[in-house]
Write a protein that holds these residues in place. Structure first.
Motif, PDB file in Angstrom:
ATOM      1  N   ARG A 147       0.837  -1.201   0.000  1.00 51.33           N
ATOM      2  CA  ARG A 147       0.000   0.000   0.000  1.00 51.33           C
ATOM      3  C   ARG A 147       0.870   1.249   0.000  1.00 51.33           C
ATOM      4  NH1 ARG A 147      -1.214   3.935   2.848  1.00 51.33           N
ATOM      5  NH2 ARG A 147      -0.163   3.221   4.715  1.00 51.33           N
ATOM      6  N   HIS A 148       1.911   1.203   0.841  1.00 51.13           N
ATOM      7  CA  HIS A 148       2.842   2.331   0.929  1.00 51.13           C
ATOM      8  C   HIS A 148       3.498   2.587  -0.437  1.00 51.13           C
ATOM      9  CE1 HIS A 148       6.028   4.941   2.442  1.00 51.13           C
ATOM     10  NE2 HIS A 148       6.897   4.157   1.805  1.00 51.13           N
ATOM     11  N   GLU A 149       3.978   1.537  -1.091  1.00 47.25           N
ATOM     12  CA  GLU A 149       4.648   1.682  -2.390  1.00 47.25           C
ATOM     13  C   GLU A 149       3.695   2.199  -3.467  1.00 47.25           C
ATOM     14  OE1 GLU A 149       6.337  -2.205  -2.971  1.00 47.25           O
ATOM     15  OE2 GLU A 149       8.083  -1.754  -1.721  1.00 47.25           O
ATOM     16  N   LYS A 150       2.442   1.736  -3.395  1.00 54.49           N
ATOM     17  CA  LYS A 150       1.442   2.173  -4.380  1.00 54.49           C
ATOM     18  C   LYS A 150       1.125   3.663  -4.246  1.00 54.49           C
ATOM     19  CE  LYS A 150      -1.728  -1.384  -5.814  1.00 54.49           C
ATOM     20  NZ  LYS A 150      -3.011  -2.020  -5.587  1.00 54.49           N
ATOM     21  N   GLU A 151       0.999   4.106  -3.022  1.00 54.77           N
ATOM     22  CA  GLU A 151       0.567   5.474  -2.768  1.00 54.77           C
ATOM     23  C   GLU A 151       1.738   6.446  -2.598  1.00 54.77           C
ATOM     24  OE1 GLU A 151      -2.165   5.394   0.496  1.00 54.77           O
ATOM     25  OE2 GLU A 151      -3.493   3.974  -0.510  1.00 54.77           O
ATOM     26  N   LEU A 152       2.942   5.955  -2.701  1.00 52.86           N
ATOM     27  CA  LEU A 152       4.127   6.773  -2.465  1.00 52.86           C
ATOM     28  C   LEU A 152       4.162   8.017  -3.356  1.00 52.86           C
ATOM     29  CD1 LEU A 152       6.678   6.727  -0.707  1.00 52.86           C
ATOM     30  CD2 LEU A 152       7.847   5.563  -2.584  1.00 52.86           C
ATOM     31  N   SER A 153       3.835   7.837  -4.618  1.00 52.59           N
ATOM     32  CA  SER A 153       3.904   8.967  -5.550  1.00 52.59           C
ATOM     33  C   SER A 153       2.833  10.032  -5.261  1.00 52.59           C
ATOM     34  CB  SER A 153       3.771   8.474  -6.991  1.00 52.59           C
ATOM     35  OG  SER A 153       2.527   7.858  -7.171  1.00 52.59           O
ATOM     36  N   LYS A 154       1.769   9.659  -4.615  1.00 50.87           N
ATOM     37  CA  LYS A 154       0.675  10.592  -4.305  1.00 50.87           C
ATOM     38  C   LYS A 154       0.855  11.285  -2.969  1.00 50.87           C
ATOM     39  CE  LYS A 154      -2.487   7.416  -6.572  1.00 50.87           C
ATOM     40  NZ  LYS A 154      -3.567   6.469  -6.347  1.00 50.87           N
ATOM     41  N   LYS A 167       5.602  14.968   1.381  1.00 50.79           N
ATOM     42  CA  LYS A 167       6.806  14.577   2.117  1.00 50.79           C
ATOM     43  C   LYS A 167       6.445  14.153   3.544  1.00 50.79           C
ATOM     44  CE  LYS A 167      11.368  16.113   3.385  1.00 50.79           C
ATOM     45  NZ  LYS A 167      12.418  17.080   3.275  1.00 50.79           N
ATOM     46  N   LYS A 168       5.586  14.887   4.182  1.00 44.90           N
ATOM     47  CA  LYS A 168       5.170  14.609   5.546  1.00 44.90           C
ATOM     48  C   LYS A 168       4.422  13.274   5.626  1.00 44.90           C
ATOM     49  CE  LYS A 168       4.545  16.147   9.796  1.00 44.90           C
ATOM     50  NZ  LYS A 168       5.612  16.162  10.741  1.00 44.90           N
ATOM     51  N   GLU A 169       3.533  13.027   4.657  1.00 47.78           N
ATOM     52  CA  GLU A 169       2.788  11.760   4.617  1.00 47.78           C
ATOM     53  C   GLU A 169       3.727  10.578   4.388  1.00 47.78           C
ATOM     54  OE1 GLU A 169      -1.586  13.020   2.889  1.00 47.78           O
ATOM     55  OE2 GLU A 169       0.089  12.830   1.459  1.00 47.78           O
ATOM     56  N   LYS A 170       4.741  10.766   3.526  1.00 45.68           N
ATOM     57  CA  LYS A 170       5.730   9.709   3.287  1.00 45.68           C
ATOM     58  C   LYS A 170       6.460   9.362   4.578  1.00 45.68           C
ATOM     59  CE  LYS A 170       6.869  10.826  -1.498  1.00 45.68           C
ATOM     60  NZ  LYS A 170       7.892  11.306  -2.412  1.00 45.68           N
ATOM     61  N   GLU A 171       6.890  10.391   5.283  1.00 47.48           N
ATOM     62  CA  GLU A 171       7.614  10.172   6.540  1.00 47.48           C
ATOM     63  C   GLU A 171       6.735   9.428   7.552  1.00 47.48           C
ATOM     64  OE1 GLU A 171       8.982  13.975   7.906  1.00 47.48           O
ATOM     65  OE2 GLU A 171      10.407  14.180   6.241  1.00 47.48           O
ATOM     66  N   LEU A 172       5.488   9.836   7.666  1.00 44.00           N
ATOM     67  CA  LEU A 172       4.558   9.186   8.597  1.00 44.00           C
ATOM     68  C   LEU A 172       4.287   7.731   8.188  1.00 44.00           C
ATOM     69  CD1 LEU A 172       1.973  12.025   9.316  1.00 44.00           C
ATOM     70  CD2 LEU A 172       3.599  11.019  10.917  1.00 44.00           C
ATOM     71  N   SER A 173       4.092   7.520   6.897  1.00 44.99           N
ATOM     72  CA  SER A 173       3.827   6.179   6.385  1.00 44.99           C
ATOM     73  C   SER A 173       5.039   5.265   6.601  1.00 44.99           C
ATOM     74  CB  SER A 173       3.474   6.254   4.902  1.00 44.99           C
ATOM     75  OG  SER A 173       3.207   4.965   4.401  1.00 44.99           O
ATOM     76  N   GLU A 174       6.234   5.803   6.343  1.00 43.24           N
ATOM     77  CA  GLU A 174       7.456   5.017   6.547  1.00 43.24           C
ATOM     78  C   GLU A 174       7.658   4.703   8.026  1.00 43.24           C
ATOM     79  OE1 GLU A 174      10.450   7.399   4.620  1.00 43.24           O
ATOM     80  OE2 GLU A 174       9.824   6.752   2.619  1.00 43.24           O
ATOM     81  N   GLN A 175       7.365   5.660   8.875  1.00 44.72           N
ATOM     82  CA  GLN A 175       7.484   5.443  10.322  1.00 44.72           C
ATOM     83  C   GLN A 175       6.500   4.371  10.780  1.00 44.72           C
ATOM     84  OE1 GLN A 175       9.806   6.650  12.417  1.00 44.72           O
ATOM     85  NE2 GLN A 175       8.914   5.320  13.961  1.00 44.72           N
ATOM     86  N   LEU A 176       5.289   4.458  10.271  1.00 46.96           N
ATOM     87  CA  LEU A 176       4.268   3.465  10.598  1.00 46.96           C
ATOM     88  C   LEU A 176       4.709   2.076  10.134  1.00 46.96           C
ATOM     89  CD1 LEU A 176       1.385   2.877  11.670  1.00 46.96           C
ATOM     90  CD2 LEU A 176       0.567   3.307   9.350  1.00 46.96           C
ATOM     91  N   LEU A 177       5.264   2.015   8.949  1.00 47.09           N
ATOM     92  CA  LEU A 177       5.748   0.749   8.388  1.00 47.09           C
ATOM     93  C   LEU A 177       6.895   0.190   9.237  1.00 47.09           C
ATOM     94  CD1 LEU A 177       5.269  -1.178   6.069  1.00 47.09           C
ATOM     95  CD2 LEU A 177       6.838   0.166   4.681  1.00 47.09           C
ATOM     96  N   ARG A 178       7.839   1.040   9.615  1.00 45.08           N
ATOM     97  CA  ARG A 178       8.960   0.596  10.473  1.00 45.08           C
ATOM     98  C   ARG A 178       8.426   0.084  11.824  1.00 45.08           C
ATOM     99  NH1 ARG A 178      11.617   4.962   8.068  1.00 45.08           N
ATOM    100  NH2 ARG A 178      11.068   6.362   9.767  1.00 45.08           N
ATOM    101  N   ASN A 179       7.454   0.788  12.376  1.00 47.07           N
ATOM    102  CA  ASN A 179       6.868   0.367  13.656  1.00 47.07           C
ATOM    103  C   ASN A 179       6.207  -1.014  13.545  1.00 47.07           C
ATOM    104  OD1 ASN A 179       7.701   2.706  14.932  1.00 47.07           O
ATOM    105  ND2 ASN A 179       5.697   3.706  14.814  1.00 47.07           N
TER     106      ASN A 179
END
Length: 178
Positions: A76-83, A86-98
């Motif tokens: 989901r993260h990879e699909k929506e990455l382009s949309k 920067k802030k949403e990417k950071e939050l999504s990546e943090q959520l994924l790492r968690n």
């Protein structure tokens, strides 16, 4: 002379009878049990292993579900990455790492729990077997019963003193309430 010969023969027979009695009836009984065979054929251990295997499968299913959730989140993260901003990417990546860290932590916790359960199960069965062997040894007048293991604590023993099958049969009868 005849009386002394008779006395000599009687004394000789008494000595032979005493020696025979001492050798055959006073000999210390010693035996061994092949612990690998015992534990593989004892129904209590077979059932305990089946229960543990069932628990282990349940734990693995939970891990697989969590891993699938992390994989889906990654897709989901990879699909929506382009949309994403920067802030949403950071939050999504943090959520994924968690989520990934939670999965790793859960796997470790399950491994620890599995080791603890395996140890507890094995100790329980071994305690049952040891208690039975103590009772069995007393009933059968054994002075000592050795355990033969793969570690080689008994390098050779005559099969005549191997009581493994008798012990397995008795343990299984007790376990099954027969």
């Amino acid at each position: 002379m005849k009386n002394s010969s008779i006395l000599l023969v009687i004394n000789l027979l008494l000595v032979l009878a005493l020696a025979f009695y001492t050798f055959f009836y006073k000999a210390e009984k010693v035996a061994y049990v092949d612990s690998n065979v015992l534990l593989s054929q004892y129904q209590g251990m077979i059932d305990a292993r089946a229960d543990y295997s069932k628990l282990s499968s349940e734990w693995q299913a939970r891990i697989d579900t969590l891993a699938m959730d992390v994989q889906n989140e990654l897709k989901r993260h990879e699909k929506e990455l382009s949309k994403m901003s920067k802030k949403e990417k950071e939050l999504s990546e943090q959520l994924l790492r968690n989520k990934q860290q939670q999965l790793v932590n859960y796997q470790r916790a399950i491994q620890d729990k599995a080791a603890e359960e395996d140890s507890k199960m094995t100790q329980g069965v071994i305690s049952e077997v040891n208690a039975y062997l103590e009772e069995f040894g007393k009933k059968q007048s054994y002075k000592i019963i050795f355990a033969a293991t793969n570690a080689g604590n008994i390098l050779y023993a005559d099969d005549a003193i191997n009581i493994t099958e008798e012990v397995v049969e008795g343990l299984n009868k007790r376990y099954l309430g027969q």
